[in-house]
Each structure stands twice: as C-alpha cells, then as structure tokens.
Design a protein around this motif. Structure first.
Motif, short mmCIF file in Angstrom:
data_model
loop_
_atom_site.label_atom_id
_atom_site.label_comp_id
_atom_site.label_asym_id
_atom_site.label_seq_id
_atom_site.Cartn_x
_atom_site.Cartn_y
_atom_site.Cartn_z
N VAL A 359 33.17 -23.12 35.57
CA VAL A 359 32.22 -24.09 35.01
C VAL A 359 31.31 -23.43 33.99
O VAL A 359 30.98 -24.03 32.95
N LEU A 360 30.88 -22.21 34.23
CA LEU A 360 30.06 -21.50 33.24
C LEU A 360 30.82 -21.36 31.92
O LEU A 360 30.25 -21.53 30.84
N LYS A 361 32.10 -21.07 32.01
CA LYS A 361 32.93 -20.95 30.80
C LYS A 361 33.01 -22.30 30.08
O LYS A 361 32.91 -22.36 28.84
N GLU A 362 33.16 -23.38 30.83
CA GLU A 362 33.22 -24.72 30.22
C GLU A 362 31.91 -25.06 29.51
O GLU A 362 31.91 -25.61 28.40
N ILE A 363 30.81 -24.74 30.18
CA ILE A 363 29.50 -25.04 29.57
C ILE A 363 29.32 -24.22 28.30
O ILE A 363 28.88 -24.73 27.27
N ARG A 364 29.69 -22.95 28.37
CA ARG A 364 29.54 -22.06 27.21
C ARG A 364 30.38 -22.57 26.04
O ARG A 364 29.95 -22.47 24.87
N SER A 365 31.52 -23.10 26.31
CA SER A 365 32.40 -23.58 25.23
C SER A 365 31.81 -24.78 24.50
O SER A 365 32.20 -25.08 23.38
N GLY A 366 30.88 -25.47 25.14
CA GLY A 366 30.26 -26.63 24.52
C GLY A 366 29.05 -26.30 23.67
O GLY A 366 28.49 -27.18 22.99
#
Length: 402
Positions: A359-366
């Motif tokens: 989830v941290l990776k998903e947030i960072r990608s945004g």
C-alpha cells in the motif's frame, strides 16, 4: 503557470491540487501578474495555505490587485487575520510611523469602532489583528481587556479568542496565572471559565516556546496548575472545557504515564473534541499499557478522520505487535482518509508485513511532486524503514522506533 486551473482549485477549496500545480511555477511565473491575481483570489477565498506558499515564494505582496486594491488595506478592512500577517511578514520595520503594520492597526481599530462586519459569518477578526499588531509594536493590554475582545464572539475557534489567549500565554508569569485561575474558577460564566482554562494551558505553551528556554525548566506554578486541573479531569461537564483541561494537564504534568492513566476514561466520550484530544495524548510504548492500547484501538475506529489517523499514528510507533493490532491496521488500508491509510500501511510495514509495503508503494506512485499530500509523512516512514532494516541486519531487536 496554469492560472485557470489554479483559480479553479482555489474556487473549489482544493488547496492540495493548487499546491501541486504551483510546484512547477518558475521565478518568472511568480514575478508576474498571474501570481498576483492568484494571491488575490486565494486571499479572498480564504485559502490560507495557498496564500502562505505564494508569500514565502516571493510573490509581490505590495502590488495592487485588480481595481487598484491595496492588499494590506483589504485584509485589515475585512478582518482577514491570517492573510494580513502573511502579507506583513515581508515588511522590514513595523515600528516606523508609516509602516504597513501601523496602517493595518489603524484600519482595524476604525473597523471595530464603526461596527464593521457585524452579523457576518464567520465574524471578521479585527480584534485579533489589533491584539497581534499591538504586541508587535510593544503595546500590551490587561488580561481583562484581552479577554473582553475574545468574548465578543465567545468562540474558542475564532482568531479573536486565540490571539488574546496566545498573547496572555506568552507572558508566562505568576500574575497572569493567578488571573487565569480566578477566571477558570468562575462557575457563573462559562465563557469566562473557558477562557481562563485556555490561558492556563497557553501559559505553559508560551513558556515552552520562549527563546533560550531550558528544556528541564518549569514554571513556578507548575505543581499548582496540575493540582487544580487534576480533579477537573473527572468533574468537568462542559466538553469544550474538558478538552482544554485534558490538554493543559498533559502539558503541565511531566510524567507521561501519569497523564495517560489520568485521562484514559475519556476515550469513549461522546464529544468528538474530547476524543480528538485523547488521540494526541495517549501512547503505549510497552506491552504492559493494555488499557492505553485498548483506548487507542477504539479511537482508531473513530468517525472523525483526524482522530483515527492520530490514534493509528500512536499505534504505529508502539512496541506492541499483536494479531488484533495487525487486524486494525489492515482494516484501514482502504481508509478514505489518506493520512489514516498511510499510518495503517506504516504500522504493517514496520512489522514486516508485506501488505503495508504494497500500500505504501501504491500511495507513493500517486504522488505528483513534493507538494502532494502525504509526501512528508511517507518520507519519515521511509527513514524508519531504513533504520529498521539496518538494525535488523546488525542482529538487534526490530520493534518500531518511538
């Protein structure tokens, strides 16, 4: 600079979008007419974060707005306290007779005398402007006069109230404490009592923020404040006053565990302000703090987004790692409030749970740029993860850092 998109973001109150768009603004953009037009629009719409960003990045605060409107005059006449002080932050010498500070003070005084803004919602903050400008110019009013200004609207969330209580708090002396204690004991006037309690709280805050303050120094009335506040933790019936009592007690009490024990029973309070205050004070640094852990787990499900994000943050930094705690973190991985979602993911990631890292990776990608909401907190979490990885590689315990 995409002025139409920026103006649209300001109009709909989307500060995050406006700041993301401003990230790519060049020095030439910020020196031009579009930047001044954006500053005027943000000021009039009350978008303080955008105003602050523009002022910090050197948009010309002296250039007149459309129609020849002088920015400082407009802010003072309309009682826009925060906008005015952002504009004045660029003024070099507030003490000169023709300074913008003195001009703004005269305008605000005239507005109060004329009754300008009567009936407006929210009420203009002319009295806050007067209080803060007088303080900058070395004019100090009595506690009674400052309280009278705050009680015109009698709203603890209004700038008029905050400016008065902050000015008193900065004094941090026995005379002001005795005055505040008398006001806080006045059972006949709820607003006066609230103001007295707020002043007691801000006396300690003002002391902590004093220049060259010794970290271990205490106010001479610290023990007296604690003993006055302690019974109110159980007897205070007004929720707003109770939230202040909790904050003040936590501020004066130098023993965090004692503070937690004293306020725990309010975690299920019906008033959101009280629960919000608890979410900033409670902690559970050891597995023995079972009651504090239970309270934070309860607050992590609070309907108020900021309260549950605060509670989740405290749980992230806890040394506790239980199946129940991981279940709570997992439940908030899809929380609609970004800050809560980040804390939930961090809680799992710092416990070596891949769900959190994903989830941290998903947030960072945004993220679009460093002005994107959550950027700073995610940077902090990345640092914690790095420290944790280094500690683990050296064979040391891997509990989250506190």
């Amino acid at each position: 600079m995409d002025l139409p998109s920026l103006l649209a973001a300001v109009e709909r109150g989307d500060d995050d979008a406006a700041l993301e768009l401003l990230y790519d603004a060049t020095a030439d953009d910020l020196a031009g007419d579009d930047a001044v037009a954006l500053l005027a629009a943000a000021a009039k719409a009350g978008r303080q974060r955008v105003v602050d960003w523009l002022v910090v990045w050197d948009v010309d605060v002296d250039r007149p707005w459309d129609g020849g409107v002088d920015p400082v005059t407009w802010a003072a006449e309309n009682g826009r306290h925060s906008v005015l002080f952002a504009l004045l932050s660029r003024s070099q010498d507030p003490l000169t007779e023709d300074s913008p500070h003195r001009r703004a003070l005269r305008i605000a005084q005239e507005a109060v005398a004329s009754g300008a803004g009567a009936g407006a919602v929210p009420p203009p903050a002319h009295r806050a402007i007067i209080t803060d400008l007088e303080a900058e110019l070395g004019i100090h009013r009595s506690p009674d006069e400052l309280m009278a200004r705050a009680l015109v609207h009698a709203d603890p969330d209004h700038d008029d109230w905050f400016a008065s209580v902050w000015e008193l708090g900065r004094r941090a002396d026995r005379t002001t404490f005795d005055w505040a204690l008398e006001a806080a004991r006045d059972a006949s006037d709820l607003n006066r009592r609230r103001f007295g309690l707020d002043t007691i709280h801000y006396l300690d805050i003002g002391f902590e923020f004093a220049p060259d303050q010794d970290d271990v120094a205490e106010l001479p009335f610290t023990d007296e404040a604690v003993e006055f506040l302690r019974p109110l933790l159980h007897s205070e019936q007004d929720p707003r006053a109770l939230a202040t009592v909790i904050a003040a007690f936590a501020s004066y009490c130098r023993h965090p565990d004692e503070t937690v024990e004293a306020v725990l029973n309010h975690a299920h309070h019906t008033d959101p302000r009280v629960r919000a205050r608890l979410s900033r004070i409670l902690h559970t640094r050891t597995a023995e703090h079972e009651e504090a852990l239970a309270a934070l787990l309860h607050l992590a499900a609070d309907p108020v987004p900021v309260t549950r994000a605060n509670a989740l943050h405290k749980l992230v930094m806890s040394a506790v790692d239980t199946p129940e705690l991981r279940t709570v973190f997992a439940a908030h991985l899809t929380d609609p409030y970004l800050d809560a979602r980040i804390e939930a993911a961090a809680g799992l990631a710092l416990r070596d749970d891949e769900r959190g890292l994903t989830v941290l990776k998903e947030i960072r990608s945004g993220f679009k740029n460093m002005n994107s909401p959550g950027w700073g907190r995610l940077g902090d979490i990345d640092h914690l993860l790095q420290v944790r990885a280094e500690t683990t590689s050296q064979g040391h315990p891997t509990a989250p850092a506190s």
